[in-house]
Enzyme design. Structure first.
Site, PDB file in Angstrom:
ATOM      1  CE  LYS A  99      -0.713   3.418   3.780  1.00  0.00           C
ATOM      2  NZ  LYS A  99       0.298   2.347   3.841  1.00  0.00           N
ATOM      3  CB  THR A 105      -0.952   0.046   1.208  1.00  0.00           C
ATOM      4  OG1 THR A 105      -0.178  -0.054   2.409  1.00  0.00           O
ATOM      5  CG2 THR A 105      -1.953  -1.094   1.143  1.00  0.00           C
TER       6      THR A 105
END
Lengths: 469, 469
Positions: free
Chosen positions: A281, A201
């Protein structure tokens, strides 16, 4: 209390439920005293018998289906209906189940062939395990193991899987983007109906942007990047839910775009498919860390209901375009965040080192301290392409409002509109591989190639911030 | 349709309303045919007469008060009640009103003396005007002019004002922070009950952090930084509302902290007082651009109701501490944002140039590409203090989870907890002026000095993101 069963990483098993089963399925399994890993026999009211190893489901799967692994290695989902009986044939012994490398079957396969989806592993938390010597988490699980951990995906599509490489995404570089682009292109040419890219991620949104630009001229199927914020060996892992949602997106979404598919909320309700050029993110650890900035997500994905809810009207339609690949990223591009007192020497150093592009993350509408203007002008005059973005993240660069901005425009800085700094960085890296001169680079940076510029912001694009105790 | 009246920059005058007046006040003024700048006579039911120049109010002030400038130069707010009459004595001619340099009076002054508030101008949009030659906006209005534009603040406090300097905040440097700290300290020693610092919005949160650290050992009164996202010559300006809220905070807030006071919503409902170490400009242009990250704002400020609504239980109480000033910021600190493929040469260059501190804005839980670890270790070994923060902004750095983080910890990188990258940058700049060695610098960076580290995150600190069309 949640427990983890060795060999079934990636699954949440709350104590109140039975390894992800709820309702009638959970009740029947409890009555029979069946545990995951036991060999069980299911007898349906019409006399049909299924015998195999009881597999877990991830938290709160709602369909009344029990998944067993048959002796031939296939997983099968058996629908529980009135009169279904379950017996335990043999209690589980050690670690259960081998790696599943064949497509999963539905009890009653749907009419016609299922979509074909390829899960491409590149590493990251969705495929990581505790390193027992140090206690740290390291990438480990293969894409095939993921397939075992989430039997649901076999009901959606014929799954193939493979690992391209396995690295933590903070170690990704532009050359890794190139390898992923090549591999995804190859898989699309092989006829897959959708591609899932399992990815760490940390830099997933950078890679998503890279793929978006590489395929912006022609993409016939969805490419869904997916990861997990909690590693798949932890009870709170989001790996299974996200993978389920990503496979559903790759198999069934009406859009052919590069998207990031991750949890939309903390609960296992819906995931979001974010456009690869508008996602970021935004949290170090929450499941719903990935959010679209300056744009709505393309869709809500409800994996347990098999439903895709479109949130936008404009998207690139599946099956409409032929594949066009424009691969290649220049690694002589820097992303420089401005801070008060920043010295010109950093800009000058980059020019000396032969950097070809600089993306500035300025303040507000796109500003930096006036003492930097000279060094920036020298960089531009030396042929370096300089693009301005904003560290505010939300909103749009507008360099005509204040004197500072106008000076930078006069120096040749290209305004980045509402592009995220990270996306402008990836775009410039891509642009510099194909523009013949700075003028063409400028034209490409100003053009909306892959949805990276949203010309129309509505007021509802700004989040609702917490102002209540 | 909104109109602007020359000489009354900073005021919203929607066509539906009357220069910010609503309800009974607006109705009476319309009936009388009175316009802002006219000389009017107000006769109250008890026979009292007020005569002077009709002043505007900013959008949607809700109290039924009409503001007139009396011949002695004072502004006065006259409460409208049943039976109040208004006549126009003389229509306005040219530009109305001179600069008000004396405190404003209430119709009925409150019992006892009013708090004394000082408005310190440093430049920025809250004090800017269109440069007519180029069409761009430049800082121009003095703090005194602001006082004229927002008569309301005179009802809250005795106002003094002065301009320290007048620069666009993108041109602020650590040496400007030092000058602001010195001036604010001097004003507090002179006995003011609160200080308002008018500041450009671009780097306001950096300056707020600087003041927070400089005064963290002792601050007896609130210091409220304030600015405007829309310059005060535009009808949609937020300058007046924000200034009103900031003065109310400085005069009446129960906390003695450095705060940023800006619009909480797009409408003129409430402002927020954000802790100076937890706030960030999150939008290039919206009025509610400033938001607290990883913490709740300290308070909602309802200027039109004169109300301060605390949102947190823990704060530094007004009047409790004696002033302690620790001024000084090292300008040999860099804030470096990581991006895929970033080369070690940038770190090495900073070390060669004699930088004493580097704040890294890493990915996720606090990572960078593994090929940077060597150059970072060399920097640390050379005495450079290196701190890790996250480009996610929300959440907390945790470098124990993945192998990447553990390598960086082993190399001597200091984890920045949930500090914003910009705040860690300011803090390190401050710390390096007083720590005797890197060990002491590390201890100070890990310690929560001014609320920059929030040890406890609750789930409601994350914003609600837009997921609906």
């Amino acid at each position: 209390m949640a427990t983890i069963l060795a060999g079934f990483e990636g699954l949440v098993m709350p104590g109140d439920e039975l390894w992800g089963y709820t309702g009638e399925a959970a009740r029947l399994l409890k009555e029979a005293g069946a545990e995951v890993g036991d060999r069980i026999r299911i007898t349906k009211p019409d006399g049909t018998v299924y015998e195999g190893i009881l597999m877990p489901r991830y938290a709160l799967a709602q369909k009344p289906i029990i998944v067993v692994k048959l002796d031939n290695g296939y997983n099968i989902g058996v629908r529980v209906e009135r009169g279904t009986r379950i017996e335990v044939v043999e209690k589980r012994r050690a670690k259960v189940g081998a790696v599943v490398t064949v497509p999963l079957l539905e009890e009653s396969p749907p009419a016609g062939p299922k979509p074909r989806v390829y899960i491409l592993g590149t590493g990251g938390t969705i495929a990581s395990k505790v390193e027992y010597e140090t206690g740290a988490v390291k990438p480990a699980m293969s894409a095939e193991e993921l397939l075992e951990a989430v039997p649901e995906i076999g009901f959606i599509a014929d799954i193939d899987a493979g690992v391209l490489f396995s690295i933590l995404s903070e170690n990704m570089t532009p050359s890794h983007w190139e390898r992923i682009v090549d591999e995804v292109a190859k898989l699309i040419q092989e006829g897959y109906d959708g591609i899932v890219v399992a990815h760490g991620t940390d830099t997933m949104s950078y890679t998503a942007a890279a793929l978006s630009f590489a395929f912006h001229r022609g993409l016939p199927v969805p490419v869904a990047l997916v990861g997990a914020q909690r590693s798949s060996d932890r009870p709170s892992s989001d790996a299974a839910f996200n993978l389920h949602a990503a496979v559903l997106t790759a198999a069934k979404a009406p859009f052919a775009e590069v998207v990031v598919v991750m949890h939309g909320e903390t609960g296992d309700t819906y995931a979001l498919a974010h456009r690869g050029t508008k996602v970021r993110k935004m949290h170090t650890s929450r499941r719903d860390a990935f959010q679209s900035i300056n744009a709505l997500p393309l869709a809500k994905i409800w994996p347990q209901e098999g439903r895709i809810e479109l949130l936008v009207k404009e998207y690139r339609e599946r099956g409409r375009e032929k594949l066009v690949v424009e691969n290649g990223f220049d690694d002589r591009v820097a992303l420089i965040k401005y801070y008060p007192g920043m010295k010109p020497e950093i800009i000058e150093f980059l020019v000396e080192q032969g950097y070809r592009g600089i993306v500035l993350e300025g303040t507000g509408l796109g500003h930096v301290g006036e003492w930097l203007v000279d060094s920036i002008k020298k960089a531009v005059d030396a042929g370096v392409v300089v693009v301005m973005t904003s560290q505010c993240l939300f909103g749009r660069v507008n360099m005509n409002v204040y004197a500072s901005g106008r000076k930078l425009l006069a120096a040749g800085v290209i305004p980045g509109s509402d592009m995220l700094p990270e996306v402008a960085f990836v775009k410039l890296s891509w642009v510099l591989k194909r523009a013949r001169d700075p003028e063409e680079a400028k034209r490409l940076m100003l053009e909306n190639l892959a949805g990276e510029i949203n010309p129309r912001h509505t007021v509802n694009l700004y989040p609702k911030w917490p102002h209540e105790p």
